[in-house]
Enzyme design. Sequence first.
Site, PDB file in Angstrom:
ATOM      1  N   ARG A  53      -5.778   2.614  11.881  1.00  0.00           N
ATOM      2  CA  ARG A  53      -5.321   1.007  12.245  1.00  0.00           C
ATOM      3  C   ARG A  53      -6.282   0.329  13.251  1.00  0.00           C
ATOM      4  O   ARG A  53      -5.965  -0.748  13.734  1.00  0.00           O
ATOM      5  CB  ARG A  53      -3.948   0.975  12.441  1.00  0.00           C
ATOM      6  N   ARG A 101       3.458  -7.905  13.651  1.00  0.00           N
ATOM      7  CA  ARG A 101       2.695  -7.062  13.058  1.00  0.00           C
ATOM      8  C   ARG A 101       1.328  -7.657  12.400  1.00  0.00           C
ATOM      9  O   ARG A 101       0.486  -6.942  12.296  1.00  0.00           O
ATOM     10  CB  ARG A 101       3.486  -6.352  11.966  1.00  0.00           C
ATOM     11  N   ARG A 138      12.390  -6.889   1.511  1.00  0.00           N
ATOM     12  CA  ARG A 138      12.400  -5.568   1.919  1.00  0.00           C
ATOM     13  C   ARG A 138      13.633  -5.414   2.803  1.00  0.00           C
ATOM     14  O   ARG A 138      14.474  -4.226   2.791  1.00  0.00           O
ATOM     15  CB  ARG A 138      11.154  -4.847   2.077  1.00  0.00           C
ATOM     16  N   LYS A 193       0.773  -1.389   0.051  1.00  0.00           N
ATOM     17  CA  LYS A 193       0.105  -0.030   0.005  1.00  0.00           C
ATOM     18  C   LYS A 193       1.015   1.147   0.070  1.00  0.00           C
ATOM     19  O   LYS A 193       0.480   2.135  -0.577  1.00  0.00           O
ATOM     20  CB  LYS A 193      -1.299   0.071   1.060  1.00  0.00           C
ATOM     21  N   ARG A 199      14.962  -1.779   7.348  1.00  0.00           N
ATOM     22  CA  ARG A 199      13.913  -1.497   8.443  1.00  0.00           C
ATOM     23  C   ARG A 199      14.131  -2.118   9.460  1.00  0.00           C
ATOM     24  O   ARG A 199      14.068  -3.445   9.486  1.00  0.00           O
ATOM     25  CB  ARG A 199      12.535  -1.242   7.775  1.00  0.00           C
TER      26      ARG A 199
END
Length: 191
Positions: free
Chosen positions: A88, A144, A127, A13, A133
Amino acid sequence: MILIFLGPPGSGKGTQAQRLAEMARIAHISLGDILREQVRLGTDLGKQAKEFMDAGRLVPDVLTIELTRQRIAAPDCRAGFIVDGFPRTGEQAEAFDRMLAGQNLQLDAAVYFKITEDQATERLLKRAGLEGRADDNEATIRTRFEVYEKQTRPLIAHYAKMGKLVEIDASRTIDEIFAELKKITAIAAVL
Ligand code: AMP
């Protein structure tokens, strides 16, 4: 045009929001980016947010709601905006509904990026190698997902009830998803 992008971590997204916002010349608001910037700057807010982010948990609603309220009031949001990664939680969604109503603004669509956990996890681990990250590691990714299932997934029903939900198959390539988004937003803009 006002859009929100909903979906699990790794659903793409953020990538799509950035691309669509650029094309439509509207603002892209990523709560994750705003929070990471606060952490990088070492502000009080960043210090409060960091432990939640590193653990893969949600930063408290009071902080994210206030950040969003300030951000959507900025001049570059007047032409429209895409919010990616907010709301969220149910509380954030209700606060967001009130924020828009308070400014006489209308949500055009909530776009739900549908993808399986396995596909999204594979993307996130890729990623991790590229962006480094802190929260893209296997243990945090699992948390998550749990947080997403418990706290964010129920929002799909909230926006469906409002007649604003649009579902997109997020397992496809970036270009395929973007092509569909362009169609959806052309429709959303005239709703
Ligand atoms: P993201 O970049 O969207 O994956 O967000 C990274 C992290 O920032 C999340 O795992 C949360 O810790 C925090 N975060 C981002 N958006 C929110 C939000 N709307 N509410 C609470 N925490 C958030």
